[in-house]
Design a protein around this motif. Sequence first.
Motif, mmCIF file in Angstrom:
data_model
loop_
_atom_site.group_PDB
_atom_site.id
_atom_site.type_symbol
_atom_site.label_atom_id
_atom_site.label_comp_id
_atom_site.label_asym_id
_atom_site.label_seq_id
_atom_site.Cartn_x
_atom_site.Cartn_y
_atom_site.Cartn_z
ATOM 1 N N ASP B 71 37.203 52.902 2.925
ATOM 2 C CA ASP B 71 35.836 52.335 2.910
ATOM 3 C C ASP B 71 34.901 53.479 3.134
ATOM 4 O O ASP B 71 35.322 54.404 3.878
ATOM 5 C CB ASP B 71 35.550 51.111 3.797
ATOM 6 N N PRO B 72 33.748 53.579 2.670
ATOM 7 C CA PRO B 72 32.720 54.620 2.861
ATOM 8 C C PRO B 72 32.418 55.040 4.291
ATOM 9 O O PRO B 72 32.507 56.206 4.764
ATOM 10 C CB PRO B 72 31.486 54.140 2.274
ATOM 11 N N GLU B 73 32.370 53.830 5.339
ATOM 12 C CA GLU B 73 32.110 54.021 6.625
ATOM 13 C C GLU B 73 33.222 54.634 7.315
ATOM 14 O O GLU B 73 33.071 55.399 8.380
ATOM 15 C CB GLU B 73 31.687 53.046 7.266
ATOM 16 N N ALA B 76 33.158 58.269 6.845
ATOM 17 C CA ALA B 76 32.268 59.068 7.355
ATOM 18 C C ALA B 76 32.851 59.035 8.848
ATOM 19 O O ALA B 76 32.441 60.121 9.486
ATOM 20 C CB ALA B 76 30.839 58.141 7.513
ATOM 21 N N GLY B 77 33.197 58.079 9.483
ATOM 22 C CA GLY B 77 33.887 57.977 10.671
ATOM 23 C C GLY B 77 34.819 59.179 11.167
ATOM 24 O O GLY B 77 35.090 59.870 12.015
#
Lengths: 412, 249, 486
Positions: B71-73, B76-77
């Motif tokens: 997922d995008p997040e 990012a994480g």
Amino acid sequence: MTPVDEWLQDLKQRGIDNFASVGLPRVLEEDWKYTNIQYLNDGEWELAGLPSNIKSPDWLVSGEVIRLCFVNGIYYPNYSELLELPDNNYIGPLDKALELEEVNVKDHLGSLVAKHSASITELNTANIKDGFVIKLSKLREPINVEILNINEGSDGQVFFHPRNLIILDSVSQVNLVERFIGDSNNTYFNNSTNEVLVQNGSNLRLYRVLGDGNNATTITNTVVSVGVESVFENLSLSHGGRLVRDEIVVNLDGIGSSAKLGGVYLASKDQHVDNTVLVDHKYPNSKSEQLFKGALAGSATGVFQGNIRVGENADGANGALTNRTVLLSEKARMNSKPRLEIYADDVQCSHGCTTGDLDKEALFYLRSRGIPLAEARSILVEGFLSEVLEHFDQSYITGLFKGVFDEWVLGV
Amino acid sequence: MLSIENLHVCVDGKQILTGLDLELKGGEVHAIMGPNGSGKSTLSYVLSGREGYEVTSGKILYQGENLLEMDPEERAGKGLFLAFQYPVEIPGVSSMNFLKTAANSIRKFRGEAEFDAMDFVKFVREATKKLNITDDMLKRSVNSGFSGGEKKRNEVLQMAVLEPTLCILDETDSGLDVDALRVVGEGISALKSKTRSFLVITHYPRILEYIVPDRVHVLASGKIVKTGNNDLAHELEKTGYSEYMIDAA
Amino acid sequence: MPAVDETLDQVKSVEKYKYGFVTDIEAETAPKGLSEEIIHFISRKKNEPKWLLEWRLKAFERWLDMKEPDWAMIGYPSIDYQDAYYYSAPKTSEDGPESLEDVDPELLATYEKLGIPLHEQEVLAGVKNVAVDAVFDSVSVATTFKETLAEHGVIFCPISEAVQSHPELVQKYIGSVVPVSDNYFAALNSAVFTDGSFVFIPKGVRCPMELSTYFRINAANTGQFERTLIIAEDDSYVSYLEGCTAPMRDENQLHAAVVELVALENAEIKYSTVQNWYPGDENGVGGIYNFVTKRGACRGNKSKISWTQVETGSAITWKYPSCILQGDESRGEFYSVAITNNFQQADTGTKMIHIGKNTSSRIISKGISAGKSKSTYRGLVSMMPKAEKSRNYTQCDSLLIGSECSAHTIPYIESRNSSATTEHEATTSKIADEQLFYCRQRGMSEEEAVALIVNGFCREVLQELPMEFAVEAQKLVGISLEGSVG
């Protein structure tokens, strides 16, 4: 009786029965909250006949144009000018259309209004007599049509119920100007109903001028179905009559269908002018725009009810609505009811609404340049209203508006 | 760090990337240059996981893991940061609140303790000074009513605060005047480190003055058509992209 | 389902609505049903003067002739008004506690669990003191800081107590803003109201602390009919906040309150609500029917009434906090956030009636619909003939989350004065995909991103809340939307 006559008889009988069961709308009904027409229950109404003197028409649209003239709602062939059209296409009066099998009026007349049953259209159905029919298919060239309704009324109370049908199919285009003009002080009731079907890439531009006589009641109902990739445009200019109710229901019934609706209303003395609009987005990527502006003087009352509804399947719908009114006198009043009813999530909808006086600073600015107050006001009001016309670039409408407006301002 | 192999991407049924290969190691700076419509922004969105970009074949490994499954997040994480070409406005959400929510989300993801409010303010102050970002900007809604330069500075601030390992800069220099470019460029330059990689997507080489690339790739019609060192960027400045556009066609 | 999973699920659903517990306390309850006898019973319980009993009976008589309103965009099975209790009070408080020490420890524990401080030494959120009136089912069980407030001449007590101690004030103002037969639910309330708060701020006094009433429905099958009356005399100021919660139950419960505010010359009343009644579960079972009439009269010149509401709870909300702007230069404000999720329905908004000259009003409404819910803004702005140079500004925005919810905006704008101006704007849209993506690229989960964006969307309203409650309200916004994405 021919089968068509029988069918029409049945249709009218249903109108009679349906109207009898509900009667005229009351202010307790949400859609009629601000417009009271119960006074129409006073006294008897008779169907209008032709007046003895009929003034000659002044036509607005020049060039190649089909002209139909109606007097007190009755088709008046002497003043009408019809044109030859390719097979299976028809523009002309209702009674002749009923005789032509290929026009097939009975498959359409009554079917659109049935979905938006209102007592006032039932009353129209009950009294169907005259009207016009436009049925075009695959005519790529735009056709210009002008309808002139010379409404004189007569002694006593008369009414008439024009019933019109427009069907544009397969990339047909029509520019239609329809005017109601009335110079008498007779009491009459003009209750017209339009059923409009615009489909498969067709385009209808409708320009209407509602200018009935001082003691007239004008109620118009226009029910429209706009199909795939088709466009419906309507511009109404309302300035006459004791009470005017101009109601438009537009169903966006196809993917990529769109509607652009404009209105200018001018009212003074004790006139009452009501614009009621519903745009129902039923299919994806449908678009609508509504812009209604008006000026109210004397002790006139204005009503605007505008509703954008987006059904659950109409993702990508885009709807905008604006209503602005200037109140030019202490006793003028305005009731505005813009409304959004949204059942889908991927939408962009908005409405804006203002009422108030003219911009004081602009007024001062003009006066500081030496323009007298009355003229300054008239300039500002005209500028305020002309925004609507700029949305619809038809030169004859702009010219007509100017004439109507100038005359109206003089009377205020 | 990042390994892209034979990447094919469709947008709205249209093929945009047509077999892109790229190998980016830890601490390296790569520039991707190319004409408009060559697929530069598509690449940045595919890497960050935006919806609507369909990978029809090929693969992307990020730190040895399949990036396309995340997922995008999650990306990012794991340290992937995209500086947007057009930063998005979020009315009513202050920049400070946005930064803190993002920073704490990423800390949570990494199993680190969340910032307490006071520490965070101090931490952000450090970064804002360098980027010429006023307290007023932090109070205002994210990107709402920001000038072009303010938006890009705000992107660099987020980059500084979120401490990513892979920074993708999508046309970060676009719309900036010389002074604004200097502030942004110096801000980015200060973030360079031995472990942090940069993928600089740009039309013009001027931002590369501040962040000198180890490799320069030319992207045309959906794939890398030429690779060279920093000299290639200067060469492109003189000749433009016309040559590649014809080649690719 | 294995027992462990079941427990987990229970824990999960309790977390979503953490106020859903029931206090086990012995209650005295009137017989079921609604009749003149019940009204006599309530009036007797409260030891009311004759005029009040007659007032109630008159309201009941009117109510019997009235019809439940059906114009709102809400739907629910018809309510059997005979199948509910109209009076329920914890037994221990029958004679009313003399002081906080006398309050049943079980009740104190309940309020502690709800996060409501009933000990005066406790300070909420560390900012400043808040005086609390705690209403439990049909009665007020405790009111704090009464003495401190009395020193300033401020009266803050249960309305049933005010009937005894200040009958002349109650008689003068009750029903003066919301007449008994104003509407169906107001008439019902007038007939059977049990308790609520009474606030009186004397001339020239700025109330030294926030006043707050905490309403708790505990007993099953019981309606709560509270009545609140706030009077601000000339040049006074008060900020008042109400909070509401109820246990999780499968039956719907009725809450039909009436709130009346009176602001005299140059007085200001700021009334905030955080309404978090039990909303029902994710299948639409249970929850409170919140049918409330709230109205303020700006009677004096330059007076001001400001309503701020955060409506996240209740299965159905039907409420329109309104302002009657009688005094010249008086001002009305309405700030509202209404969030509906799952099967919740809200039909809410305001009425601004401009009567005096130079009056002004401002309406900011933010509606958020998620799940299968329905949210409607309904508002009236009326400029009466004498409202010269009056102004209104209205902004209504709706946000849709998910494709099964709906949002409606129904304003009525009536202008009868040419020098008055009204301005109304409204938008409806979903959360922009690019906003969500931007937040997620910065590491936020989709739920976090939605909570953040929605809080931003509501900011203009949330910032109107007293600071002590703003933080709580922001959290509530996030919690209410849980499960609405993904």
